[in-house]
Design a protein around this motif. Structure first.
Motif, short mmCIF file in Angstrom:
data_model
loop_
_atom_site.label_atom_id
_atom_site.label_comp_id
_atom_site.label_asym_id
_atom_site.label_seq_id
_atom_site.Cartn_x
_atom_site.Cartn_y
_atom_site.Cartn_z
N TYR A 170 -17.70 5.29 -12.81
CA TYR A 170 -18.66 4.27 -13.21
C TYR A 170 -18.11 2.85 -13.25
CZ TYR A 170 -21.83 8.02 -14.56
OH TYR A 170 -22.66 9.11 -14.54
N LEU A 171 -16.82 2.69 -13.55
CA LEU A 171 -16.25 1.34 -13.69
C LEU A 171 -15.32 0.98 -12.54
CD1 LEU A 171 -15.49 1.34 -17.54
CD2 LEU A 171 -17.61 0.73 -16.34
N GLY A 172 -14.88 1.95 -11.77
CA GLY A 172 -14.09 1.65 -10.57
C GLY A 172 -12.63 2.02 -10.67
N GLN A 173 -12.04 2.28 -9.49
CA GLN A 173 -10.63 2.67 -9.39
C GLN A 173 -9.70 1.56 -9.87
OE1 GLN A 173 -9.06 5.69 -8.15
NE2 GLN A 173 -7.35 4.62 -9.12
N ALA A 174 -10.07 0.31 -9.62
CA ALA A 174 -9.20 -0.80 -9.99
C ALA A 174 -8.94 -0.81 -11.50
CB ALA A 174 -9.81 -2.13 -9.56
N THR A 430 1.47 4.45 2.87
CA THR A 430 0.44 4.35 1.82
C THR A 430 0.48 5.56 0.91
OG1 THR A 430 -1.00 3.04 3.26
CG2 THR A 430 -2.03 4.17 1.40
N ILE A 431 0.49 6.75 1.50
CA ILE A 431 0.47 7.99 0.71
C ILE A 431 1.76 8.14 -0.10
CG2 ILE A 431 0.42 10.51 0.87
CD1 ILE A 431 -1.43 10.19 3.28
N ALA A 432 2.88 7.67 0.46
CA ALA A 432 4.15 7.76 -0.26
C ALA A 432 4.09 6.99 -1.59
CB ALA A 432 5.29 7.22 0.60
N GLY A 433 3.51 5.78 -1.54
CA GLY A 433 3.37 5.01 -2.78
C GLY A 433 2.50 5.73 -3.79
N GLY A 434 1.39 6.30 -3.32
CA GLY A 434 0.50 7.03 -4.23
C GLY A 434 1.15 8.28 -4.79
N ALA A 435 1.96 8.98 -3.97
CA ALA A 435 2.61 10.20 -4.44
C ALA A 435 3.60 9.90 -5.56
CB ALA A 435 3.33 10.89 -3.28
N ALA A 447 9.06 4.37 -14.39
CA ALA A 447 8.17 3.34 -13.85
C ALA A 447 8.61 1.98 -14.36
CB ALA A 447 6.73 3.62 -14.25
N HIS A 448 9.51 1.32 -13.62
CA HIS A 448 9.98 -0.01 -13.99
C HIS A 448 9.14 -1.05 -13.27
CE1 HIS A 448 13.49 2.57 -14.95
NE2 HIS A 448 13.68 1.69 -15.93
N GLY A 449 8.38 -1.81 -14.03
CA GLY A 449 7.44 -2.77 -13.46
C GLY A 449 8.13 -3.97 -12.83
N LEU A 450 7.43 -4.60 -11.89
CA LEU A 450 7.90 -5.81 -11.23
C LEU A 450 6.83 -6.89 -11.38
CD1 LEU A 450 9.43 -4.40 -7.91
CD2 LEU A 450 10.68 -5.42 -9.81
N ASP A 451 7.18 -7.97 -12.03
CA ASP A 451 6.24 -9.07 -12.20
C ASP A 451 6.03 -9.79 -10.87
OD1 ASP A 451 6.06 -8.53 -14.90
OD2 ASP A 451 7.71 -9.90 -15.43
N GLY A 452 4.80 -10.23 -10.66
CA GLY A 452 4.50 -11.00 -9.47
C GLY A 452 4.14 -10.19 -8.25
N VAL A 453 4.27 -8.86 -8.33
CA VAL A 453 3.91 -8.00 -7.20
C VAL A 453 2.47 -7.54 -7.40
CG1 VAL A 453 4.40 -5.87 -5.95
CG2 VAL A 453 6.28 -7.25 -6.88
N PRO A 454 1.59 -7.78 -6.44
CA PRO A 454 0.19 -7.37 -6.61
C PRO A 454 0.02 -5.86 -6.50
CG PRO A 454 0.52 -8.19 -4.40
CD PRO A 454 1.82 -8.42 -5.13
N GLN A 455 -1.02 -5.35 -7.09
CA GLN A 455 -1.35 -3.94 -6.94
C GLN A 455 -2.51 -3.82 -5.96
OE1 GLN A 455 -1.21 -1.21 -10.31
NE2 GLN A 455 -3.30 -0.59 -9.89
N VAL A 456 -2.26 -3.13 -4.86
CA VAL A 456 -3.28 -2.93 -3.83
C VAL A 456 -3.40 -1.43 -3.60
CG1 VAL A 456 -4.08 -3.54 -1.52
CG2 VAL A 456 -2.56 -5.11 -2.78
N THR A 457 -4.34 -0.82 -4.33
CA THR A 457 -4.45 0.64 -4.32
C THR A 457 -4.70 1.19 -2.94
OG1 THR A 457 -5.34 0.52 -6.58
CG2 THR A 457 -5.63 2.60 -5.38
N VAL A 458 -5.54 0.52 -2.15
CA VAL A 458 -5.91 1.02 -0.83
C VAL A 458 -4.69 1.11 0.09
CG1 VAL A 458 -6.45 -1.21 0.19
CG2 VAL A 458 -7.64 0.84 1.00
N LEU A 459 -3.64 0.33 -0.17
CA LEU A 459 -2.42 0.38 0.62
C LEU A 459 -1.31 1.17 -0.07
CD1 LEU A 459 -2.22 -3.32 1.90
CD2 LEU A 459 -3.09 -1.32 3.11
N VAL A 465 9.41 -0.59 -9.28
CA VAL A 465 10.61 -0.47 -8.45
C VAL A 465 10.59 0.84 -7.66
CG1 VAL A 465 13.12 -0.25 -8.49
CG2 VAL A 465 11.98 -1.90 -10.01
N GLU A 466 10.19 1.94 -8.34
CA GLU A 466 10.28 3.26 -7.73
C GLU A 466 9.31 3.43 -6.55
OE1 GLU A 466 11.90 3.27 -11.77
OE2 GLU A 466 9.97 2.60 -10.95
N THR A 467 8.07 2.97 -6.72
CA THR A 467 7.10 3.13 -5.63
C THR A 467 7.48 2.27 -4.43
OG1 THR A 467 5.69 1.44 -6.67
CG2 THR A 467 5.16 3.74 -7.12
N LEU A 468 7.88 1.01 -4.68
CA LEU A 468 8.23 0.11 -3.58
C LEU A 468 9.50 0.56 -2.87
CD1 LEU A 468 7.40 -3.33 -5.25
CD2 LEU A 468 6.07 -2.10 -3.55
#
Length: 507
Positions: A170-174, A430-435, A447-459, A465-468
């Motif tokens: 109802y509210l969206g994936q984002a 794309t799938i590797a990041g989601g996995a 899950a160590h966050g990185l400031d300034g990096v956008p989140q683009v779910t579709v990509l 750090v770990e996903t990138l």
């Protein structure tokens, strides 16, 4: 449970209760015949297959209180304990009669109690309570307990109680991606002990505020007389979002089979898609029947993560394999070598596997996302709009599939192979990041966050750090394989020119 049951009238709940009582009243005869396995099967059937699945337990819990629901479960389990302890037949008979009467009393009071339109608010309160536990543990210096409480807030309540699925619908994936990132940061901050108590409390309070806000919105959306067009939009977006990625993979490999003239491979792909849909339905049904728990939520994330890893491996393999056939000579040699082979060939298995994993990765999740949408439908018009949304998404996906197919068929063989290889490589990244993100949500990867990096779910782009790092590794593998294939093709062309020179000279 994954989602709240649809509202039911007095006749519905009475009917459900009588079904349960009919099962429970088999127990005295089963006990008299020394059929302990039958006794316990009847108890499981009454509780899991009727009391839970019908939504009766959730409604009693919701409208009459936890104590009433717990009291009935205790009474039901007392029958099991008596039979295991070889109690007198009269005691078992009395326990069965008491259980049946207690259930009738609960249903009578349930019917007389007005429906409460705070389903998601109550789930939100359970999430917030766990976040408060995390704050208290962190303040006392018990960082492990804080991390575990934050994990349970997400897995045992936000996900397993259905709030995540309803929010996506109802509210969206984002919005869900935003909150999942906040859950991950809260867990990681607790594990590392890297922030002050005030900072940790602020993180938890910000998350709790957003959870409460979303739960309130969801109750407002689902408590009206009709869903209206929100049901259409929700079903359309869910199916379109979840289906597009799988469709691109299937379209690419199907187009390859068309250009190759390999009917055996097309058949294998179709088998892979159908098998994935069947397994997706089975998995969705299994998860929907499980009691809400952290293990249930973790199991969903783990399954999605493992499937993603397998899909990435297969996409890299197929991408490199297709690229290796990009020269006309290589393709002619491959056709000559494999023509006439049946569906047992390695190529058929590989492409069927890619289609299977691509559809499976999205299939079960899509079905689960539809649970809160269908549960929120209250009228025939609601159901009609939901199915209109499904139809619109199917049409759009079919158009996208056709465009990929037609475009691919019209491309020259070399260009088709090159761009198909690139497309599959992009999907692998794309799938590797989601996995990795799924493993993070299951609290199995940091899950160590990185400031300034956008989140683009579709990509599949997430600011950790770990996903990138994982995606960079996949890119490096793909680039390395591409360079090796390029050098190999260049060497073969040079060799062909060298071999052709003497022949030309002789002429």
């Amino acid at each position: 449970m994954m989602s709240a049951p649809a509202q039911a009238d007095e006749k519905d709940w009475t009917s459900v209760g009588e079904q349960m009582i009919a099962v429970i009243e088999q127990i005295p005869d089963q006990y008299a015949n020394a059929d302990q396995e039958g006794v316990e099967q009847s108890i499981r059937q009454a509780y899991y297959e009727i009391y839970q699945v019908s939504g009766l337990e959730a409604q009693i819990n919701h409208r009459l209180g936890d104590e009433r629901a717990d009291a009935f479960v205790t009474q039901l389990l007392s029958i099991r304990d008596l039979t295991r302890d070889a109690a007198a037949q009269a005691d078992v008979d009395q326990a069965v009669a008491d259980t049946a009467q207690l259930l009738r009393d609960d249903i009578t009071e349930l019917i007389a109690t007005p429906e409460l339109n705070d389903q998601w608010t109550r789930v939100g309160e359970r999430v917030v309570a766990k976040l408060d536990e995390a704050k208290q543990a962190y303040q006392s210096g018990d960082h492990d307990a804080a991390a575990n409480a934050a994990k349970d807030a997400y897995l045992a309540h936000y996900e397993a109680d259905g709030l995540e699925k309803a929010t996506i619908s109802y509210l969206g994936q984002a919005r869900v991606s935003e909150l999942e990132s906040m859950f991950g940061q809260l867990r990681q901050s607790a594990k590392d002990g890297s922030v002050s108590v005030d900072e940790y409390n602020q993180k938890a309070d910000d998350l709790a505020s957003k959870i409460t806000e979303d739960a309130t919105k969801l109750d407002q959306l689902t408590s009206t007389a009709e869903l209206g067009w929100s049901g259409f939009v929700a079903s359309f977006l869910v199916l379109l979002r979840e289906g597009a990625e799988a469709l691109l993979v299937v379209a690419a490999v199907m187009t390859y089979a068309m250009k190759a003239g390999r009917k055996d491979q097309r058949f294998g792909i179709i088998v892979g898609v159908v098998a994935a849909l069947a397994v997706s339905i089975a998995l969705a049904f299994l998860f929907s029947k499980l009691t809400s728990s952290a293990a249930t939520g973790q199991g969903q994330e783990l399954l999605e993560g493992i499937t993603g890893v397998l899909a990435v491996a297969m996409l890299i393999w197929v991408s490199n394999w297709i690229l290796s056939k990009s020269s006309g000579k290589k393709w002619d040699e491959y056709i000559a070598r494999t023509a006439g082979k049946g569906t047992a060939t390695g190529g058929v298995f590989a492409l069927a596997s890619v289609a299977f994993l691509a559809v499976l990765r999205e299939g079960a999740e899509t079905i689960l996302f539809f649970s809160p949408i269908m549960a929120g439908a209250k009228t025939g018009a609601d159901h009609a709009k939901i199915w209109m949304g499904v139809g619109a998404a199917v049409v759009l996906l079919a158009v996208l599939f056709t465009l990929v197919w037609v475009f691919g068929v019209r491309l020259p063989m070399k260009q088709f192979f090159k761009w198909t290889s690139i497309l599959l490589g992009i999907l692998a990244v794309t799938i590797a990041g989601g996995a990795v993100k799924e493993f993070q949500d299951a609290a199995l990867v940091s899950a160590h966050g990185l400031d300034g990096v956008p989140q683009v779910t579709v990509l599949g782009l997430y600011p950790t750090v770990e996903t990138l790092l994982t995606q960079l590794i996949i890119i490096a593998i793909l680039v390395t394989l591409g360079v090796l294939q390029y050098r190999k093709a260049k060497s073969e062309r040079q060799q062909a020119v060298t071999n052709a020179a003497p022949a030309q000279a002789e002429k």
